[in-house]
Design a protein around this motif. Structure first.
Motif, PDB file in Angstrom:
ATOM      1  N   ARG A   1       0.838  -1.212   0.000  1.00 22.40           N
ATOM      2  CA  ARG A   1       0.000   0.000   0.000  1.00 22.40           C
ATOM      3  C   ARG A   1       0.866   1.253   0.000  1.00 22.40           C
ATOM      4  N   LEU A   2       1.996   1.205   0.716  1.00 21.63           N
ATOM      5  CA  LEU A   2       2.919   2.349   0.711  1.00 21.63           C
ATOM      6  C   LEU A   2       3.437   2.603  -0.700  1.00 21.63           C
ATOM      7  N   LEU A   3       3.886   1.538  -1.349  1.00 23.89           N
ATOM      8  CA  LEU A   3       4.434   1.679  -2.697  1.00 23.89           C
ATOM      9  C   LEU A   3       3.367   2.154  -3.681  1.00 23.89           C
ATOM     10  N   ALA A   4       2.152   1.633  -3.540  1.00 19.33           N
ATOM     11  CA  ALA A   4       1.059   2.044  -4.426  1.00 19.33           C
ATOM     12  C   ALA A   4       0.745   3.531  -4.242  1.00 19.33           C
ATOM     13  N   LYS A   5       0.757   4.005  -3.005  1.00 17.16           N
ATOM     14  CA  LYS A   5       0.469   5.421  -2.748  1.00 17.16           C
ATOM     15  C   LYS A   5       1.590   6.305  -3.298  1.00 17.16           C
ATOM     16  N   ILE A   6       2.828   5.854  -3.160  1.00 17.71           N
ATOM     17  CA  ILE A   6       3.952   6.616  -3.723  1.00 17.71           C
ATOM     18  C   ILE A   6       3.783   6.729  -5.234  1.00 17.71           C
ATOM     19  N   GLU A   7       3.463   5.607  -5.868  1.00 18.45           N
ATOM     20  CA  GLU A   7       3.273   5.613  -7.321  1.00 18.45           C
ATOM     21  C   GLU A   7       2.097   6.504  -7.724  1.00 18.45           C
ATOM     22  N   GLU A   8       1.031   6.473  -6.931  1.00 16.52           N
ATOM     23  CA  GLU A   8      -0.134   7.313  -7.216  1.00 16.52           C
ATOM     24  C   GLU A   8       0.226   8.796  -7.135  1.00 16.52           C
ATOM     25  N   LEU A   9       0.953   9.184  -6.087  1.00 19.76           N
ATOM     26  CA  LEU A   9       1.366  10.579  -5.950  1.00 19.76           C
ATOM     27  C   LEU A   9       2.329  10.989  -7.058  1.00 19.76           C
ATOM     28  N   MET A  10       3.207  10.071  -7.446  1.00 21.50           N
ATOM     29  CA  MET A  10       4.115  10.375  -8.556  1.00 21.50           C
ATOM     30  C   MET A  10       3.318  10.658  -9.826  1.00 21.50           C
TER      31      MET A  10
ATOM     32  N   GLN B   1       0.145  11.629 -10.064  1.00 20.55           N
ATOM     33  CA  GLN B   1      -0.619  12.873  -9.905  1.00 20.55           C
ATOM     34  C   GLN B   1       0.244  14.100 -10.159  1.00 20.55           C
ATOM     35  N   ARG B   2       1.494  14.027  -9.734  1.00 19.19           N
ATOM     36  CA  ARG B   2       2.381  15.194  -9.846  1.00 19.19           C
ATOM     37  C   ARG B   2       3.260  15.163 -11.092  1.00 19.19           C
ATOM     38  N   GLY B   3       3.126  14.096 -11.861  1.00 19.98           N
ATOM     39  CA  GLY B   3       3.920  13.980 -13.075  1.00 19.98           C
ATOM     40  C   GLY B   3       5.383  13.687 -12.816  1.00 19.98           C
ATOM     41  N   TYR B   4       5.679  13.036 -11.698  1.00 22.81           N
ATOM     42  CA  TYR B   4       7.056  12.712 -11.345  1.00 22.81           C
ATOM     43  C   TYR B   4       7.465  11.380 -11.960  1.00 22.81           C
ATOM     44  N   SER B   5       8.616  11.360 -12.555  1.00 23.65           N
ATOM     45  CA  SER B   5       9.236  10.108 -12.964  1.00 23.65           C
ATOM     46  C   SER B   5      10.061   9.603 -11.776  1.00 23.65           C
TER      47      SER B   5
ATOM     48  N   TYR C   1      13.150   9.258 -11.871  1.00 29.76           N
ATOM     49  CA  TYR C   1      14.316  10.140 -11.886  1.00 29.76           C
ATOM     50  C   TYR C   1      14.019  11.431 -11.117  1.00 29.76           C
ATOM     51  N   ARG C   2      12.846  12.019 -11.352  1.00 28.19           N
ATOM     52  CA  ARG C   2      12.478  13.267 -10.668  1.00 28.19           C
ATOM     53  C   ARG C   2      12.336  13.038  -9.163  1.00 28.19           C
ATOM     54  N   LEU C   3      11.701  11.915  -8.774  1.00 26.53           N
ATOM     55  CA  LEU C   3      11.565  11.596  -7.355  1.00 26.53           C
ATOM     56  C   LEU C   3      12.942  11.404  -6.735  1.00 26.53           C
ATOM     57  N   SER C   4      13.847  10.809  -7.480  1.00 27.11           N
ATOM     58  CA  SER C   4      15.219  10.623  -7.016  1.00 27.11           C
ATOM     59  C   SER C   4      15.879  11.980  -6.758  1.00 27.11           C
ATOM     60  N   GLN C   5      15.721  12.898  -7.689  1.00 24.05           N
ATOM     61  CA  GLN C   5      16.298  14.239  -7.531  1.00 24.05           C
ATOM     62  C   GLN C   5      15.732  14.957  -6.305  1.00 24.05           C
ATOM     63  N   LEU C   6      14.437  14.888  -6.136  1.00 23.46           N
ATOM     64  CA  LEU C   6      13.774  15.626  -5.052  1.00 23.46           C
ATOM     65  C   LEU C   6      14.013  14.998  -3.679  1.00 23.46           C
ATOM     66  N   SER C   7      14.167  13.676  -3.647  1.00 24.21           N
ATOM     67  CA  SER C   7      14.294  12.981  -2.368  1.00 24.21           C
ATOM     68  C   SER C   7      15.743  12.748  -1.943  1.00 24.21           C
ATOM     69  N   GLY C   8      16.662  12.773  -2.916  1.00 26.67           N
ATOM     70  CA  GLY C   8      18.054  12.462  -2.606  1.00 26.67           C
ATOM     71  C   GLY C   8      18.325  10.968  -2.537  1.00 26.67           C
TER      72      GLY C   8
ATOM     73  N   SER D   1      18.574   4.118  -8.771  1.00 26.73           N
ATOM     74  CA  SER D   1      18.668   2.651  -8.772  1.00 26.73           C
ATOM     75  C   SER D   1      18.001   2.053  -7.529  1.00 26.73           C
ATOM     76  N   THR D   2      18.090   2.768  -6.404  1.00 25.58           N
ATOM     77  CA  THR D   2      17.443   2.316  -5.175  1.00 25.58           C
ATOM     78  C   THR D   2      15.930   2.359  -5.333  1.00 25.58           C
ATOM     79  N   LEU D   3      15.415   3.434  -5.929  1.00 22.51           N
ATOM     80  CA  LEU D   3      13.974   3.538  -6.170  1.00 22.51           C
ATOM     81  C   LEU D   3      13.501   2.452  -7.130  1.00 22.51           C
ATOM     82  N   THR D   4      14.259   2.221  -8.184  1.00 17.20           N
ATOM     83  CA  THR D   4      13.886   1.194  -9.157  1.00 17.20           C
ATOM     84  C   THR D   4      13.824  -0.171  -8.498  1.00 17.20           C
ATOM     85  N   THR D   5      14.821  -0.493  -7.689  1.00 14.63           N
ATOM     86  CA  THR D   5      14.825  -1.772  -6.971  1.00 14.63           C
ATOM     87  C   THR D   5      13.639  -1.850  -6.024  1.00 14.63           C
ATOM     88  N   MET D   6      13.369  -0.765  -5.319  1.00 17.44           N
ATOM     89  CA  MET D   6      12.266  -0.735  -4.364  1.00 17.44           C
ATOM     90  C   MET D   6      10.934  -1.025  -5.066  1.00 17.44           C
TER      91      MET D   6
END
Length: 111
Positions: A5-14, A16-20, A22-29, A33-38
């Protein structure tokens, strides 16, 4: 709370905001590759990672977690300040737990 459910909500927010990723990686630090694996392996989201992702969406962990809850009215634990708790050292966590126990005992005496 289910990791899925956490991952689904993250994907949903991404979405909604048009985040790839890569963009989430930039904004979150968090490394892309960690996000892709996750996401691909549906691995467990740590509190540290969740904190960074929540901040990338401009919210606190507790706000993000409240979005994930199925029935927010049925779960008062949603208001627990997870991010703030994680920032406390061991001694301060101990003090908070003691205070909570005292309040619980006091409340039981009132009833």
């Amino acid at each position: 709370m289910e990791n899925e459910r956490l991952l689904a909500k993250i994907e949903e927010l991404m979405k909604q905001r048009g985040y790839s990723r890569y963009r989430l990686s930039q904004l979150s630090g968090i490394k892309q590759s960690t996000l892709t694996t996750m996401f691909n392996k549906r691995s467990t989201v740590s509190i540290d990672t969740l904190t960074k992702i929540s901040q990338a969406f401009g919210m606190k962990c507790s706000e993000f977690l409240s979005l994930v809850e199925d029935d927010p009215e049925a779960n008062t634990a949603k208001d627990f300040p997870v991010c703030e708790w994680e920032a406390l050292n061991k001694d301060r966590k101990h003090v908070v737990v003691l205070m909570m126990r005292l309040l619980k005992d006091e409340q039981a005496e009132i009833k």
